[in-house]
Design an enzyme around this catalytic site. Structure first.
Site, PDB file in Angstrom:
ATOM      1  N   GLY A 162      34.904  40.157  38.631  1.00 31.29           N
ATOM      2  CA  GLY A 162      35.502  40.054  37.590  1.00 31.29           C
ATOM      3  C   GLY A 162      37.061  39.870  38.562  1.00 31.29           C
ATOM      4  O   GLY A 162      37.529  39.505  39.118  1.00 31.29           O
ATOM      5  N   CYS A 163      37.599  40.089  36.860  1.00 34.83           N
ATOM      6  CA  CYS A 163      39.560  39.568  37.531  1.00 34.83           C
ATOM      7  C   CYS A 163      40.360  40.185  38.879  1.00 34.83           C
ATOM      8  O   CYS A 163      40.867  39.380  39.036  1.00 34.83           O
ATOM      9  CB  CYS A 163      39.743  39.488  36.388  1.00 34.83           C
ATOM     10  SG  CYS A 163      39.677  39.483  34.639  1.00 34.83           S
ATOM     11  N   ALA A 164      39.962  41.205  38.978  1.00 32.20           N
ATOM     12  CA  ALA A 164      39.895  42.031  40.332  1.00 32.20           C
ATOM     13  C   ALA A 164      39.992  41.792  41.864  1.00 32.20           C
ATOM     14  O   ALA A 164      40.060  41.911  42.721  1.00 32.20           O
ATOM     15  CB  ALA A 164      39.893  43.346  40.339  1.00 32.20           C
TER      16      ALA A 164
END
Length: 387
Positions: free
Chosen positions: A157-159
């Site tokens: 995901g975004c991290a």
């Protein structure tokens, strides 16, 4: 010597869509009632995004409809279609490798690193899959040594750029001669769909496509001087939020749950996560915070009691490119690396948020040196043709 990011390179698809254009496309879909249209317009207008890039040229107002063979995302009347996940992933396979390669080339040129110097490759993505994967393609497309060690971090995901940098730092720590190429590519717009679900509307209002690469090494003789020292990393899970940010695979694309609770959870928990990460050290001089959306940045600013200008780099990347998932934090770090106002020795805190909710943190120190050897921002953001 501590591992350092020598340089960061970025790339985006050539198709650039104004936020107002995207808003009107979603708000005028067949079957959208007045209440849903109002929700769409409010979400898109509140996002504080001006433009986003996409591999789907069909989405631009000037774009032509896709072919009538099940692979189109938009019809002749500008209606959004629902291609299968297989069709969407096929487009990822066709369009992602060029973005991986271009971001990597920009980073390597800026670092003054030849392809022959790369010893390890780490690729990152949560928006498509194929094997042999992007790590393999980079070896072929960049002419790297076939013995280069390869790792792929998928579906985080975004991290995910932060674990990518952490892995690169661990490699460089254990092998001082290592030169690690980390490349993140996310094609979020491949998973758009017409929807009246408020969570899908919010996702459609912020996500975009982009690529970013970093060259990481602990070898003081590798590449040009300066960069961002990677001092340490931290991971934290919030006490709640497991069901509030979720990324799954459906029959008509990957499906995002992004509840209204996410900014509130970040706001409640960010102070504790950062205090544990800093462990009593002085407050960092500069902040690089993943812009999951405008409201996430607002909650981080309030929760950490930051000055009004502290998140300017994050807000400017959100404004110019939207949320490109894992690649976004590298776009922000690239701006700070080039920014002469960020002095030699400045301590940077980088924060990114992923499903779970997970908070990934890194502490960096800017060292020396001038801006890019390639070009000044924004010219250094390479553009790559999409589908």
């Amino acid at each position: 010597m501590s591992p350092r990011i020598v340089s960061i390179g970025t790339a985006v698809p050539t198709t650039r869509v104004a936020q107002t254009e995207a808003r009107d496309l979603f708000a005028t879909q067949p079957g959208v009632d007045r209440l849903t249209a109002r929700l769409i317009r409010a979400a898109f207008d509140a996002a504080e995004i001006e433009h986003r890039h996409t591999v789907l040229a069909q989405l631009a107002r000037s774009g032509v409809p896709g072919p009538d063979d099940g692979t189109a995302f938009i019809d002749a009347e500008r209606g959004l279609l629902r291609p299968t996940t297989g069709t969407r992933n096929d487009l990822y396979i066709r369009t992602a490798p060029a973005l991986y390669a271009e971001a990597a080339r920009v980073a390597m040129a800026d670092a003054e690193i030849e392809a022959s110097a790369i010893t390890h490759v780490v690729t990152v993505s949560c928006t498509g899959f194929f094997a042999p994967g992007p790590d393999y393609r980079l070896v072929r497309d960049l002419g790297l040594d076939p013995s280069v060690e390869r790792y792929h971090l998928g579906f985080i995901g975004c991290a995910a750029a932060m674990p990518g940098l952490r892995l690169a730092s661990r490699i460089a720590d254990s092998d001082p001669a290592a030169v690690v190429l980390v490349v993140c590519v996310e094609l979020c717009t491949l998973h758009i769909r017409p929807s009246a679900d408020p969570q899908q509307i919010v996702a459609a209002s912020v996500f975009a496509d982009g690529a970013a690469a970093a060259v990481v090494t602990a070898d003081p003789g590798a590449g040009r001087e300066g960069g961002l020292e990677l001092n340490r990393f931290s991971t934290a899970l919030t006490a709640e939020g497991e069901a509030d940010m979720v990324w799954t695979i459906g029959d008509h694309g990957f499906e995002m749950i992004l509840s209204a609770e996410v900014p509130r959870i970040v706001g409640r928990e960010i102070r504790g996560a950062v205090d544990r990460f800093l462990a009593g050290e002085a407050t960092p001089d500069v902040w690089a915070v993943h812009p999951g959306g405008r409201s996430v940045l607002d909650r981080v600013k309030a929760g950490l009691e930051l000055p009004s200008t502290a998140l300017d780099a994050s807000r400017s990347v959100l404004r110019d490119y939207g949320n490109m998932s894992s690649a976004t934090i590298l776009f922000i770090l690239e701006r700070l690396l080039r920014d002469d106002a960020v002095a030699d020795g400045a301590r940077l805190a980088a924060l990114a948020f992923g499903p779970g909710l997970t908070v990934e943190s890194a502490l960096l120190t800017k060292r020396g040196a001038p801006g890019s050897a390639v070009a000044d921002e924004p010219a250094a953001v390479a553009a790559v043709a999409g589908a």
